[in-house]
Design an enzyme around this catalytic site. Structure first.
Site, short mmCIF file in Angstrom:
data_model
loop_
_atom_site.label_atom_id
_atom_site.label_comp_id
_atom_site.label_asym_id
_atom_site.label_seq_id
_atom_site.Cartn_x
_atom_site.Cartn_y
_atom_site.Cartn_z
CG ASP A 130 -2.04 -0.91 1.23
OD1 ASP A 130 -2.31 -1.51 0.18
OD2 ASP A 130 -2.72 -1.05 2.27
NE ARG A 182 -4.67 -1.84 -4.28
CZ ARG A 182 -4.32 -2.18 -3.03
NH1 ARG A 182 -3.88 -1.28 -2.18
NH2 ARG A 182 -4.39 -3.44 -2.65
P1 FDA Z 1 -14.28 9.25 -4.60
O1 FDA Z 1 -13.85 9.60 -3.22
O2 FDA Z 1 -14.33 10.33 -5.63
O3 FDA Z 1 -15.68 8.52 -4.51
C1 FDA Z 1 -16.42 8.15 -5.63
C2 FDA Z 1 -17.75 7.55 -5.20
O4 FDA Z 1 -17.49 6.33 -4.53
C3 FDA Z 1 -18.50 8.38 -4.17
O5 FDA Z 1 -19.32 9.32 -4.79
C4 FDA Z 1 -19.30 7.32 -3.45
O6 FDA Z 1 -20.42 6.96 -4.20
C5 FDA Z 1 -18.35 6.15 -3.42
N1 FDA Z 1 -17.54 6.13 -2.20
C6 FDA Z 1 -16.25 6.50 -2.06
N2 FDA Z 1 -15.81 6.33 -0.81
C7 FDA Z 1 -16.87 5.85 -0.13
C8 FDA Z 1 -17.06 5.46 1.22
N3 FDA Z 1 -16.10 5.55 2.14
N4 FDA Z 1 -18.29 5.02 1.58
C9 FDA Z 1 -19.30 4.92 0.67
N5 FDA Z 1 -19.17 5.28 -0.63
C10 FDA Z 1 -17.98 5.72 -1.01
N6 FDA Z 1 -5.37 5.04 -0.69
C11 FDA Z 1 -4.06 5.29 -0.43
O7 FDA Z 1 -3.70 6.44 -0.19
N7 FDA Z 1 -3.16 4.25 -0.44
C12 FDA Z 1 -3.52 2.97 -0.74
O8 FDA Z 1 -2.67 2.09 -0.74
C13 FDA Z 1 -4.89 2.72 -1.03
N8 FDA Z 1 -5.32 1.46 -1.33
C14 FDA Z 1 -6.61 1.28 -1.76
C15 FDA Z 1 -7.04 0.03 -2.21
C16 FDA Z 1 -8.31 -0.13 -2.75
C17 FDA Z 1 -8.73 -1.48 -3.26
C18 FDA Z 1 -9.19 0.98 -2.82
C19 FDA Z 1 -10.54 0.85 -3.44
C20 FDA Z 1 -8.80 2.21 -2.35
C21 FDA Z 1 -7.54 2.37 -1.79
N9 FDA Z 1 -7.13 3.59 -1.29
C22 FDA Z 1 -5.80 3.79 -0.99
C23 FDA Z 1 -8.15 4.64 -0.97
C24 FDA Z 1 -8.32 5.62 -2.09
O9 FDA Z 1 -7.17 6.42 -2.23
C25 FDA Z 1 -9.53 6.53 -1.84
O10 FDA Z 1 -9.33 7.23 -0.65
C26 FDA Z 1 -10.85 5.79 -1.78
O11 FDA Z 1 -10.89 4.75 -2.70
C27 FDA Z 1 -12.05 6.75 -2.05
O12 FDA Z 1 -11.93 7.33 -3.29
P2 FDA Z 1 -12.69 6.83 -4.62
O13 FDA Z 1 -11.63 6.45 -5.62
O14 FDA Z 1 -13.63 5.77 -4.34
O15 FDA Z 1 -13.34 8.15 -5.23
#
Ligand code: FDA
Length: 320
Positions: A130, A182
């Site tokens: 990560d 990733r």
């Molecule tokens: P965004 O925040 O724009 O959300 C898009 C949509 O997704 C929202 O409108 C909502 O519908 C839904 N959504 C997002 N978060 C939600 C929540 N908590 N609850 C409910 N709905 C939600 N970060 C990092 O810094 N280092 C890492 O190593 C990782 N590893 C990692 C692995 C995996 C498999 C994932 C999916 C994510 C990570 N992350 C991470 C976290 C990542 O950086 C980020 O903070 C989250 O994925 C939220 O951002 P989104 O990409 O979902 O987009």
């Protein structure tokens, strides 16, 4: 503003002390955390596999403060590997280098990582490293590159955050060595001198990086393994449907096989979308966190979506 406050709370020890003892918070966190023990997490993993979803397990914990704790954290990863082997379950594992000593002593971290990767290679398990906050990006990448050179190329991959300006160059360097990446947006609060302050720019950079990953996957003929144990080069980690559809469309356009990328999401978030993608025969992997140290992870999830905080508070009021 609320988001920044929650990110601050996720790192505040005083808040952790209070909330972690609160049984209501623990029950709410269960929406995002697959239990406190490895047995509970493996039961969740098995259920996800039955639904056609691959997994990566994460034993929660960050920033250990002694070499003994770092060694112990690495031992716990070895326990996960043994348990997966014993139960015949094919899952990847995600780790944070700060958990195994990065902030304390690089050599300790490097040695712990080698121990983990040796066991992973022996047991055919993929370890994803990560990415943490930007103070650790250089050190994380250096240790990752060094570990690969010891013959672990196929057993480990890295995470890159589209929020950082530097990421596009980091991705180009990593892809030159066929590393598995990733891509995520980034969960940490970063200064505008190093990170895009606007969500729109983070999203655009996410798509730019997605293009590079998909092109490399096509060129290298990289595919997810048939049993879901090993990912292809691109792991598109987001719940943002626009980012996902963008990736799938670009992959289609250049003729990448469906299994030439995988979509990754967090346990308990957008399960409807996870199911939809599985039905459309795209590889989906869910990140399954577990452990007693669920507080910072849980508060970061609340910070990402005000509705989660609302859900938490209204249930709390109803309870009292
Ligand atoms: P965004 O925040 O724009 O959300 C898009 C949509 O997704 C929202 O409108 C909502 O519908 C839904 N959504 C997002 N978060 C939600 C929540 N908590 N609850 C409910 N709905 C939600 N970060 C990092 O810094 N280092 C890492 O190593 C990782 N590893 C990692 C692995 C995996 C498999 C994932 C999916 C994510 C990570 N992350 C991470 C976290 C990542 O950086 C980020 O903070 C989250 O994925 C939220 O951002 P989104 O990409 O979902 O987009």
């Amino acid at each position: 503003m609320l988001k920044l406050f929650l990110i601050y709370l996720s790192q505040a020890d005083w808040a952790r002390q209070i909330v972690q003892r609160w049984s209501f918070a623990k029950r709410t966190a269960a929406r995002f955390v697959a239990g406190e023990t490895l047995d509970e997490a493996v039961a969740v993993v098995k259920k996800l596999h039955q639904r056609g979803i691959a997994t990566t397990l994460d034993h929660l914990g960050e920033n250990v403060i002694s070499k003994e704790d770092a060694f112990q954290a690495a031992d716990e990863v070895l326990d996960i590997i043994s348990k997966l082997k014993q139960e015949g379950v094919r899952s990847g594992i995600s780790i944070k280098l700060s958990q195994i000593g990065l902030v304390l002593d690089r050599e300790v971290c490097q040695n712990n990582l080698i121990r983990i990767l040796e066991s992973a290679r022996e047991n055919e398990i993929f370890i994803r490293i990560d990415m943490e906050d930007s103070s650790l990006t250089d050190a994380t990448l250096e240790i990752f590159y060094a570990a690969r050179k010891n013959g672990f190329e196929n057993y480990t991959g890295i995470v890159i955050q589209s929020s950082l300006y530097r990421s596009i160059q980091d991705v180009k360097n990593l892809l030159a060595e066929q590393c598995k990446i990733r891509i995520c947006k980034g969960a940490y609060k970063e200064h505008r001198s190093i990170a895009y302050p606007q969500k729109k720019s983070v999203d655009e950079n996410f798509d730019r990086i997605t293009d590079l990953l998909i092109e490399q996957s096509k060129a290298a003929g990289s595919l997810v393994s048939a049993d879901g144990g090993f990912p292809p080069i691109p792991a598109i980690a987001t719940h943002d449907q626009d980012r996902i559809e963008y990736a799938l469309e670009y992959a289609r356009k250049i003729g990448l096989d469906k299994t030439g990328l995988e979509i990754q999401m967090l346990y308990g978030i957008r399960e409807d979308l996870q199911e939809d993608l599985v039905n459309r025969e795209y590889p989906v992997r869910v990140y399954v966190p577990y452990g007693k140290e669920w507080y910072p992870y849980f508060v970061r999830r609340l910070a990402e979506r005000p509705a989660n905080l609302w859900f938490f508070l209204t249930n709390l009021v109803r309870l009292n």
